[in-house]
Design a protein around this motif. Structure first.
Motif, short mmCIF file in Angstrom:
data_model
loop_
_atom_site.label_atom_id
_atom_site.label_comp_id
_atom_site.label_asym_id
_atom_site.label_seq_id
_atom_site.Cartn_x
_atom_site.Cartn_y
_atom_site.Cartn_z
N ASP A 23 44.20 -13.41 -34.25
CA ASP A 23 43.35 -13.29 -33.06
C ASP A 23 43.21 -14.60 -32.28
O ASP A 23 42.51 -14.63 -31.27
CB ASP A 23 41.95 -12.79 -33.46
CG ASP A 23 41.98 -11.33 -33.90
OD1 ASP A 23 42.84 -10.59 -33.39
OD2 ASP A 23 41.16 -10.95 -34.75
N ASP B 16 54.73 -5.14 -32.82
CA ASP B 16 53.81 -4.96 -33.94
C ASP B 16 52.73 -6.04 -33.92
O ASP B 16 51.54 -5.75 -34.14
CB ASP B 16 54.57 -5.01 -35.27
CG ASP B 16 55.57 -3.89 -35.41
OD1 ASP B 16 55.36 -2.83 -34.79
OD2 ASP B 16 56.56 -4.07 -36.15
N TYR B 17 53.12 -7.29 -33.67
CA TYR B 17 52.14 -8.38 -33.61
C TYR B 17 51.13 -8.13 -32.49
O TYR B 17 49.93 -8.38 -32.66
CB TYR B 17 52.84 -9.72 -33.38
CG TYR B 17 53.64 -10.21 -34.57
CD1 TYR B 17 53.19 -10.06 -35.87
CD2 TYR B 17 54.87 -10.84 -34.38
CE1 TYR B 17 53.92 -10.51 -36.96
CE2 TYR B 17 55.62 -11.31 -35.46
CZ TYR B 17 55.14 -11.14 -36.74
OH TYR B 17 55.87 -11.59 -37.81
N GLN B 18 51.60 -7.67 -31.33
CA GLN B 18 50.68 -7.43 -30.22
C GLN B 18 49.67 -6.34 -30.57
O GLN B 18 48.50 -6.42 -30.19
CB GLN B 18 51.46 -7.06 -28.96
CG GLN B 18 50.59 -6.82 -27.73
CD GLN B 18 49.78 -8.05 -27.35
OE1 GLN B 18 50.23 -8.92 -26.65
NE2 GLN B 18 48.53 -8.12 -27.82
N ARG B 19 50.12 -5.31 -31.29
CA ARG B 19 49.20 -4.22 -31.64
C ARG B 19 48.15 -4.66 -32.65
O ARG B 19 47.12 -3.99 -32.81
CB ARG B 19 50.00 -3.03 -32.18
CG ARG B 19 50.74 -2.25 -31.09
CD ARG B 19 51.40 -1.00 -31.64
NE ARG B 19 52.59 -1.30 -32.43
CZ ARG B 19 53.81 -1.45 -31.92
NH1 ARG B 19 54.00 -1.32 -30.62
NH2 ARG B 19 54.85 -1.70 -32.69
N GLN B 20 48.37 -5.77 -33.34
CA GLN B 20 47.42 -6.25 -34.35
C GLN B 20 46.26 -7.05 -33.76
O GLN B 20 45.31 -7.36 -34.46
CB GLN B 20 48.15 -7.12 -35.38
CG GLN B 20 49.13 -6.35 -36.25
CD GLN B 20 49.90 -7.27 -37.17
OE1 GLN B 20 49.39 -8.31 -37.60
NE2 GLN B 20 51.14 -6.91 -37.48
N THR B 21 46.33 -7.40 -32.47
CA THR B 21 45.31 -8.28 -31.90
C THR B 21 44.96 -7.84 -30.48
O THR B 21 45.78 -7.24 -29.78
CB THR B 21 45.79 -9.74 -31.88
OG1 THR B 21 44.79 -10.57 -31.28
CG2 THR B 21 47.09 -9.89 -31.10
N LEU C 170 49.60 -11.79 -26.21
CA LEU C 170 50.47 -12.81 -26.78
C LEU C 170 51.13 -13.60 -25.65
O LEU C 170 51.78 -13.02 -24.78
CB LEU C 170 51.54 -12.17 -27.66
CG LEU C 170 51.06 -11.32 -28.83
CD1 LEU C 170 52.26 -10.90 -29.69
CD2 LEU C 170 50.03 -12.05 -29.68
N GLY D 161 50.31 -12.14 -35.24
CA GLY D 161 49.33 -11.13 -34.86
C GLY D 161 47.89 -11.57 -35.06
O GLY D 161 46.97 -10.74 -34.97
N TYR E 30 57.69 -8.13 -32.41
CA TYR E 30 56.73 -8.69 -31.47
C TYR E 30 55.74 -7.63 -31.00
O TYR E 30 54.57 -7.91 -30.76
CB TYR E 30 57.45 -9.31 -30.27
CG TYR E 30 58.16 -10.61 -30.59
CD1 TYR E 30 57.46 -11.71 -31.09
CD2 TYR E 30 59.53 -10.74 -30.39
CE1 TYR E 30 58.12 -12.89 -31.38
CE2 TYR E 30 60.19 -11.92 -30.68
CZ TYR E 30 59.47 -12.99 -31.18
OH TYR E 30 60.11 -14.17 -31.48
N SER F 277 53.00 -15.56 -31.06
CA SER F 277 52.54 -14.38 -31.82
C SER F 277 51.51 -14.75 -32.87
O SER F 277 50.57 -13.99 -33.13
CB SER F 277 53.73 -13.70 -32.49
OG SER F 277 54.37 -14.57 -33.41
#
Length: 323
Positions: A78, A130-135, A139, A76, A128, A73
């Motif tokens: 890049d 949330d982390y995917q939506r940030q980049t 992941l 999140g 997890y 992750s």
């Protein structure tokens, strides 16, 4: 309870934080406090892709059925975390889980398997998602497949340890064969008008091949440098078999290079000749393992494992584990 709180960050300040978590984890038998209290945490040790030195990082983990996996992750960010780049270069990793420690082959999931495991992770720890939506990057989901050989009991002498190591090497060859067969089956299924392009070399096949090649090299290097000289000094009748095994090590190194080259060209290869070449190499490699067992097991059975200053020193033939 699982935690998706990330311990990964490019910020150098996190190095000290991670080290404190690592020390607390080891002192408490896998239990830690603070933001990770009650969470599912493991320690993952990888070998640096460039440095060749070991690096340990605490990571949240997830289990889905019998699959143990972690997610890259990086909070999140890049960019993929450094440990992910490391395991792509060196698939053999060490896992500390509670009071248990074991070697594993790190295999990134792909396609439907990636989607299924990531969905399972989000159900367990929504962070997890949330982390995917940030980049924009996907992941990575990395399965940690135990490198141990299932045995009735722990090795008590050097012969049993040699058989354990060779069993693991044979199993990795089997994985490579099975995954190469699956690759050609998938490619055949994609053929036809309007079909999508044929799949490339799967990460599972790549990782198992690299794990086999790295482990074989480590095993033979330890034998040439430590085990064989010590055996020669104590058992004169082994001079001829050891000389043959040393010569075979050079042959095995050539076959290993041919194996990597063969797999590198899999995208352009046809199934029948490719698998025939793969089977020929596997026969040559296993013949070497068979001869080594036939020649050395009677003597190695007399040497306790782990040896106390005996042939090979601590770790015996092949060193610690399968590496």
């Amino acid at each position: 309870m699982s935690s998706s709180v990330s311990t990964e960050s490019p910020d150098p300040a996190f190095a000290d934080f991670n080290q404190r978590v690592i020390e607390e984890f080891r002192a408490g038998g896998g239990k830690v406090g603070g933001p990770f209290e009650g969470g599912d945490l493991l320690l993952l040790t990888t070998v640096g892709a460039r440095s060749g030195t070991e690096h340990t990082v605490p990571l949240g983990y997830v289990r889905d059925g019998g699959v143990l996996f972690v997610i890259g992750s990086a909070g999140g960010a890049d960019r993929h975390p450094a440990w992910y780049h490391n395991l792509l270069a060196h698939p053999m990793v060490r896992v500390e889980l509670g009071t248990e420690e074991f070697e594993a082959v790190a295999v990134p999931a792909e396609g439907e398997q990636h989607a299924r495991l990531f969905a399972a992770a989000v159900r367990t720890a929504p962070g997890y998602g949330d982390y995917q939506r940030q980049t924009r990057r996907v992941l990575p989901v990395v399965m940690l497949q135990s490198a141990g050989v299932q045995a009735q009991a722990a090795a008590t002498n050097m012969a049993e340890k040699l058989v354990e190591i060779h069993g693991w090497l044979r199993a990795q060859l089997g994985h490579v064969r099975d995954e190469a067969t699956a690759h050609f089956a998938a490619r055949a299924a994609h053929r036809g008008k309007g079909a999508p392009p044929a799949p490339g070399l799967g990460l599972q096949l790549r990782q198992h091949c690299l794990a086999f090649c790295e482990s074989l090299e480590f095993h033979h290097t330890a034998e040439d440098a430590h085990v064989f000289p010590a055996l020669e000094a104590q058992y004169a009748h082994l001079a001829a078999p050891l000389a043959r095994l040393r010569e075979e090590h050079r042959t095995v190194a050539r076959i290993k290079a041919e194996l990597l080259a063969l797999l590198g060209g899999i995208a352009e290869s046809e199934a029948e000749p490719f698998l025939a070449d793969l089977d020929r190499m596997a026969r040559e490699l296993t013949a070497h393992l068979d001869y080594e067992e036939e020649s050395l097991i009677p003597v190695l059975a007399e040497i306790p494992f782990p040896p106390a200053g005996g042939p090979g020193g601590p770790g015996g033939p092949g060193g610690s584990g399968a590496r």
